[in-house]
Design a protein around this motif. Sequence first.
Motif, PDB file in Angstrom:
ATOM      1  N   ARG A 106      79.261  91.856  26.233  1.00  0.00           N
ATOM      2  CA  ARG A 106      78.333  92.980  26.350  1.00  0.00           C
ATOM      3  C   ARG A 106      78.949  94.247  25.763  1.00  0.00           C
ATOM      4  NH1 ARG A 106      78.260  93.955  31.681  1.00  0.00           N
ATOM      5  NH2 ARG A 106      77.324  91.905  32.006  1.00  0.00           N
ATOM      6  N   TYR A 107      80.215  94.482  26.075  1.00  0.00           N
ATOM      7  CA  TYR A 107      80.876  95.697  25.596  1.00  0.00           C
ATOM      8  C   TYR A 107      81.103  95.632  24.087  1.00  0.00           C
ATOM      9  CZ  TYR A 107      83.940  99.711  25.332  1.00  0.00           C
ATOM     10  OH  TYR A 107      84.476 100.919  24.997  1.00  0.00           O
ATOM     11  N   LEU A 108      81.487  94.458  23.581  1.00  0.00           N
ATOM     12  CA  LEU A 108      81.741  94.316  22.147  1.00  0.00           C
ATOM     13  C   LEU A 108      80.493  94.590  21.324  1.00  0.00           C
ATOM     14  CD1 LEU A 108      83.994  91.115  22.031  1.00  0.00           C
ATOM     15  CD2 LEU A 108      84.719  93.496  21.769  1.00  0.00           C
ATOM     16  N   ARG A 109      79.353  94.218  21.863  1.00  0.00           N
ATOM     17  CA  ARG A 109      78.091  94.460  21.141  1.00  0.00           C
ATOM     18  C   ARG A 109      77.787  95.955  21.058  1.00  0.00           C
ATOM     19  NH1 ARG A 109      76.450  89.881  24.398  1.00  0.00           N
ATOM     20  NH2 ARG A 109      76.401  88.010  23.092  1.00  0.00           N
ATOM     21  N   GLU A 110      78.282  96.692  22.048  1.00  0.00           N
ATOM     22  CA  GLU A 110      77.996  98.130  22.101  1.00  0.00           C
ATOM     23  C   GLU A 110      78.951  98.940  21.231  1.00  0.00           C
ATOM     24  OE1 GLU A 110      78.216  99.106  26.209  1.00  0.00           O
ATOM     25  OE2 GLU A 110      76.431  97.962  26.757  1.00  0.00           O
ATOM     26  N   SER A 111      80.223  98.557  21.226  1.00  0.00           N
ATOM     27  CA  SER A 111      81.191  99.402  20.516  1.00  0.00           C
ATOM     28  C   SER A 111      82.487  98.675  20.208  1.00  0.00           C
ATOM     29  CB  SER A 111      81.508 100.648  21.356  1.00  0.00           C
ATOM     30  OG  SER A 111      82.482 101.437  20.748  1.00  0.00           O
ATOM     31  N   THR A 112      82.681  98.356  18.940  1.00  0.00           N
ATOM     32  CA  THR A 112      83.991  97.911  18.460  1.00  0.00           C
ATOM     33  C   THR A 112      84.128  98.416  17.034  1.00  0.00           C
ATOM     34  OG1 THR A 112      83.928  95.924  19.841  1.00  0.00           O
ATOM     35  CG2 THR A 112      85.545  95.964  18.088  1.00  0.00           C
ATOM     36  N   GLU A 113      84.520  99.671  16.901  1.00  0.00           N
ATOM     37  CA  GLU A 113      84.591 100.306  15.591  1.00  0.00           C
ATOM     38  C   GLU A 113      85.936 100.059  14.927  1.00  0.00           C
ATOM     39  OE1 GLU A 113      83.730 104.409  16.058  1.00  0.00           O
ATOM     40  OE2 GLU A 113      81.687 104.073  16.797  1.00  0.00           O
ATOM     41  N   LEU A 114      85.931 100.063  13.573  1.00  0.00           N
ATOM     42  CA  LEU A 114      87.174  99.960  12.823  1.00  0.00           C
ATOM     43  C   LEU A 114      88.025 101.203  13.048  1.00  0.00           C
ATOM     44  CD1 LEU A 114      86.069  98.637   9.308  1.00  0.00           C
ATOM     45  CD2 LEU A 114      87.108  97.331  11.168  1.00  0.00           C
ATOM     46  N   LYS A 115      89.324 101.007  13.098  1.00  0.00           N
ATOM     47  CA  LYS A 115      90.233 102.133  13.198  1.00  0.00           C
ATOM     48  C   LYS A 115      90.378 102.812  11.834  1.00  0.00           C
ATOM     49  CE  LYS A 115      94.059 101.724  15.520  1.00  0.00           C
ATOM     50  NZ  LYS A 115      95.353 101.146  15.947  1.00  0.00           N
ATOM     51  N   SER A 116      90.772 104.049  11.852  1.00  0.00           N
ATOM     52  CA  SER A 116      90.966 104.809  10.622  1.00  0.00           C
ATOM     53  C   SER A 116      92.016 104.138   9.730  1.00  0.00           C
ATOM     54  CB  SER A 116      91.404 106.232  10.972  1.00  0.00           C
ATOM     55  OG  SER A 116      91.701 106.959   9.810  1.00  0.00           O
ATOM     56  N   GLY A 117      91.724 104.053   8.454  1.00  0.00           N
ATOM     57  CA  GLY A 117      92.692 103.519   7.494  1.00  0.00           C
ATOM     58  C   GLY A 117      92.576 102.034   7.236  1.00  0.00           C
ATOM     59  N   VAL A 118      91.750 101.333   8.011  1.00  0.00           N
ATOM     60  CA  VAL A 118      91.646  99.877   7.859  1.00  0.00           C
ATOM     61  C   VAL A 118      91.072  99.502   6.492  1.00  0.00           C
ATOM     62  CG1 VAL A 118      90.490  97.788   8.696  1.00  0.00           C
ATOM     63  CG2 VAL A 118      91.535  99.369  10.316  1.00  0.00           C
ATOM     64  N   ILE A 119      89.959 100.105   6.115  1.00  0.00           N
ATOM     65  CA  ILE A 119      89.324  99.762   4.844  1.00  0.00           C
ATOM     66  C   ILE A 119      90.225 100.133   3.669  1.00  0.00           C
ATOM     67  CG2 ILE A 119      87.393 100.252   3.313  1.00  0.00           C
ATOM     68  CD1 ILE A 119      86.721  98.417   5.663  1.00  0.00           C
ATOM     69  N   LYS A 120      90.864 101.277   3.748  1.00  0.00           N
ATOM     70  CA  LYS A 120      91.770 101.710   2.682  1.00  0.00           C
ATOM     71  C   LYS A 120      92.917 100.707   2.517  1.00  0.00           C
ATOM     72  CE  LYS A 120      94.255 105.866   1.169  1.00  0.00           C
ATOM     73  NZ  LYS A 120      94.721 107.217   1.569  1.00  0.00           N
ATOM     74  N   THR A 121      93.469 100.244   3.631  1.00  0.00           N
ATOM     75  CA  THR A 121      94.554  99.265   3.594  1.00  0.00           C
ATOM     76  C   THR A 121      94.056  97.921   3.088  1.00  0.00           C
ATOM     77  OG1 THR A 121      95.538 100.377   5.513  1.00  0.00           O
ATOM     78  CG2 THR A 121      96.374  98.173   4.969  1.00  0.00           C
ATOM     79  N   PHE A 122      92.887  97.496   3.565  1.00  0.00           N
ATOM     80  CA  PHE A 122      92.293  96.231   3.148  1.00  0.00           C
ATOM     81  C   PHE A 122      92.031  96.227   1.637  1.00  0.00           C
ATOM     82  CE2 PHE A 122      88.290  93.569   2.864  1.00  0.00           C
ATOM     83  CZ  PHE A 122      88.932  92.345   3.023  1.00  0.00           C
TER      84      PHE A 122
END
Length: 264
Positions: A92-108
């Motif tokens: 239930r909680y994961l569906r509401e909010s599990t955002e990427l941390k800052s810098g993840v996309i840049k590193t990926f």
Amino acid sequence: MIEAVIFDWAGTTVDYGSLAPVIAFKKAFKDAGIELSDEDIRQDMGMAKWDHIGRILELNDVKQQWEQKYSKEPNDDDRKKIYADFQEALLRYLRESTELKSGVIKTFNYLKEYGIKVATTTGYTAEMMKVVQDKAAEAGYTPDLIITSENVNGLGRPSPAMIQFIMKKFDISDPEKVIKVGDTLVDIEEGQNANVKTVGIVEGSSLMGLSQVEFDELNTEDQITKRNEVKRSFETVNTDFVIDSIYDLVQIIEYLNESMDKKW
């Protein structure tokens, strides 16, 4: 050259502070009449959740609370009930909010640009991961391989089984060419048991245990103190490298690649 990076999820690439599992653990145990502290929960964070619940039930304070309430020690049926309640609360909680941390996309994007494969291991089940990975994909984070303990006959952390499975899938035989990145000591132990390089992340980690808002509200001196506490924790288990945030991983990779070039 580094050929693969294996990330953890909660507290490492998503869910700053690894808050979702803490909230779910507290709710599941509270429904059973047991109060847990953050310390009770976080000391084994990163394990497969069934194993983690077993560890919590072995804590002296939890056993005492259980015996006072039920006049017996918790048994396997009790563990199954708490696990089911935990799963329900976490999903239930994961569906509401599990955002990427800052810098993840840049590193990926850096890893993709240099042909470095990206995989993940986790203490979550496949069902839990489906929610997390779908949300991450919407934001642009799509690892090549997403592995849970269900892929390796239930052998969760600190077993090296998930990392070994990934290395086999990627056709990598030399563990020196692999980095495991995580935010808990169990993450580091998993990497060490697989003989790969280990990197601990400080900010937003389960070890720090603060939300983004809580960390940002600290003054500069207190932020430094918190960072240093987490760094010391990683150092006690001989983590190879400790970084403040995920994009600092780029420097570690470049350093290791340069070191390997000199060796050969």
